[in-house]
Write an enzyme that holds these catalytic residues in place. Structure first.
Site, PDB file in Angstrom:
ATOM      1  CE1 TYR A 156       1.009  -0.227   4.430  1.00  0.00           C
ATOM      2  CE2 TYR A 156      -0.112   1.887   4.380  1.00  0.00           C
ATOM      3  CZ  TYR A 156       0.712   0.999   5.017  1.00  0.00           C
ATOM      4  OH  TYR A 156       1.256   1.320   6.234  1.00  0.00           O
TER       5      TYR A 156
ATOM      6  CE  LYS B 118       3.149   3.059   3.176  1.00  0.00           C
ATOM      7  NZ  LYS B 118       3.244   3.080   4.626  1.00  0.00           N
TER       8      LYS B 118
ATOM      9  CD  GLU C  39       9.707   1.699  10.543  1.00  0.00           C
ATOM     10  OE1 GLU C  39       9.677   2.644   9.742  1.00  0.00           O
ATOM     11  OE2 GLU C  39       9.603   0.498  10.189  1.00  0.00           O
TER      12      GLU C  39
ATOM     13  CG  LEU D 275       8.169   2.315   4.789  1.00  0.00           C
ATOM     14  CD1 LEU D 275       7.927   1.066   3.951  1.00  0.00           C
ATOM     15  CD2 LEU D 275       6.874   3.063   4.989  1.00  0.00           C
TER      16      LEU D 275
HETATM   17  N1  PDD Z   1       2.764   5.063   7.289  1.00  0.00           N
HETATM   18  N2  PDD Z   1       7.402   3.742   8.883  1.00  0.00           N
HETATM   19  C1  PDD Z   1       6.260   3.036   8.886  1.00  0.00           C
HETATM   20  C2  PDD Z   1       6.221   1.741   9.593  1.00  0.00           C
HETATM   21  C3  PDD Z   1       5.123   3.542   8.207  1.00  0.00           C
HETATM   22  O1  PDD Z   1       3.984   2.826   8.196  1.00  0.00           O
HETATM   23  C4  PDD Z   1       5.193   4.803   7.569  1.00  0.00           C
HETATM   24  C5  PDD Z   1       4.026   5.381   6.810  1.00  0.00           C
HETATM   25  C6  PDD Z   1       6.408   5.508   7.626  1.00  0.00           C
HETATM   26  C7  PDD Z   1       6.586   6.846   6.952  1.00  0.00           C
HETATM   27  O2  PDD Z   1       6.628   6.717   5.543  1.00  0.00           O
HETATM   28  P1  PDD Z   1       6.135   7.898   4.603  1.00  0.00           P
HETATM   29  O3  PDD Z   1       6.937   9.096   4.984  1.00  0.00           O
HETATM   30  O4  PDD Z   1       6.464   7.420   3.262  1.00  0.00           O
HETATM   31  O5  PDD Z   1       4.677   8.097   4.862  1.00  0.00           O
HETATM   32  C8  PDD Z   1       7.492   4.943   8.271  1.00  0.00           C
HETATM   33  C9  PDD Z   1       1.589   5.531   6.585  1.00  0.00           C
HETATM   34  C10 PDD Z   1       1.443   7.021   6.600  1.00  0.00           C
HETATM   35  C11 PDD Z   1       0.375   4.801   7.089  1.00  0.00           C
HETATM   36  O6  PDD Z   1       0.497   3.599   7.277  1.00  0.00           O
HETATM   37  O7  PDD Z   1      -0.692   5.400   7.248  1.00  0.00           O
END
Ligand code: PDD
Length: 285
Positions: free
Chosen positions: A33, A149, A181, A205
């Site tokens: 996703y 992801k 994270e 991620l």
């Molecule tokens: N989550 N780490 C994890 C485990 C994440 O699920 C996310 C993003 C990030 C940040 O990635 P980005 O900057 O590309 O959004 C880091 C999204 C926002 C979610 O699951 O809603």
């Protein structure tokens, strides 16, 4: 008016949108996703999200059902049809529907693609940017390919619930003594002149917001250290913050009940948030 969503080539009212019970996303979490934010009716860092989607699909040998141009058009259609000025677009691609078997199905099985919008006012003007978040630490018990992801989000959900039960907003995860994270965001601390965040690898991620924020930090002559850090180091830091597509840059003011720095959102964090929002609004499509 009901929300218009996208499913496998069709724009439909959400009540009419369906996916098979045999879909491997449902049965095996065999899907990936992306979440892209919308500000002023425009997409923030669409190209970054499209690129990471392709990488996730490649790592899992999954077909991409659209070209990048088609995907952009779908995102724009959903923004327009749902009149979104501020919010999020969720995209999910799964390996498709096939009789239940652990092995991947035959080549001719079509991937499933679903997108929907979430209108959210106050993404940019989030009051939490002024007050900061409280976080707790939990053990990182996720699988070993967190750079992909995938939709396996049960452990992050459990982490958010543990945070809520502790009166906090979120949790940072710790593995072998080092922070990996946040449950749905990347984690940072600031000490002196340095912005410290874990290096890229299979353990985290590769955040799209992270990449942009680190680029802007370096352009603004800030020092960036991509290395692991411990919770003890975080608690003794001057500032802490998270980044993600839905929170942008958000200050962390308390870790496991202890104030970070003076317990207020820090200056470096505020500056990075401002630069990020300014630059990304300019570059939005
Ligand atoms: N989550 N780490 C994890 C485990 C994440 O699920 C996310 C993003 C990030 C940040 O990635 P980005 O900057 O590309 O959004 C880091 C999204 C926002 C979610 O699951 O809603």
């Amino acid at each position: 008016m009901s929300r218009i969503v996208y499913v496998n080539g069709d724009y439909l009212p959400e009540e009419q949108a369906t996916v098979s019970i045999f879909d491997r996303g449902f049965l095996f979490a065999d899907g990936v996703y992306e979440v892209t934010s919308v500000l002023d009716g425009k997409l923030i860092d669409f190209a970054g999200h499209a690129k990471r989607l392709q990488r996730s699909l490649d790592e899992l040998e999954m077909k991409n059902p659209t070209t990048e141009d088609e995907l952009l058009e779908i995102h724009r259609q959903l923004v327009a049809r749902n009149d979104i000025t501020e919010g999020l677009i969720y995209l999910q691609v799964t390996r498709g529907a096939a009789d239940r078997d652990f092995a991947y199905p035959a080549e001719d099985v079509k991937p499933t693609i679903v997108l929907f919008t979430q209108a959210k006012t106050g993404l940019a003007d989030n009051p939490m940017a002024k007050t900061g978040m409280k976080i707790i630490s939990i053990e990182d018990q996720r699988w070993g390919r967190r750079d992909i992801k995938t939709v396996q989000l049960l452990y992050p959900s459990m982490g958010k619930m543990a945070a809520k039960a502790a009166g906090a907003h979120d949790a940072w995860m710790v593995e072998d003594g080092f922070v990996t994270e946040g449950t749905s965001n990347n984690a940072y601390i600031v000490k002196g002149n340095s912005i410290i965040t874990r290096h890229l690898g299979h353990e985290i991620l590769h955040g799209i917001t992270r990449a942009a924020v680190l680029r802007f930090a370096r352009e603004a002559q800030m020092k960036v250290e991509e290395r692991p850090f411990t919770m003890e180091e975080a608690k003794a830091a001057d500032e802490a913050f998270i980044t993600s597509a839905s929170t942008f840059v958000m200050p962390v003011v308390e870790i496991d009940g202890e104030a970070v720095g003076n317990g207020q959102p820090g200056e470096v964090t505020a500056r990075l948030r401002e630069i990020y929002l300014d630059e990304m609004r300019k570059a939005a499509v």
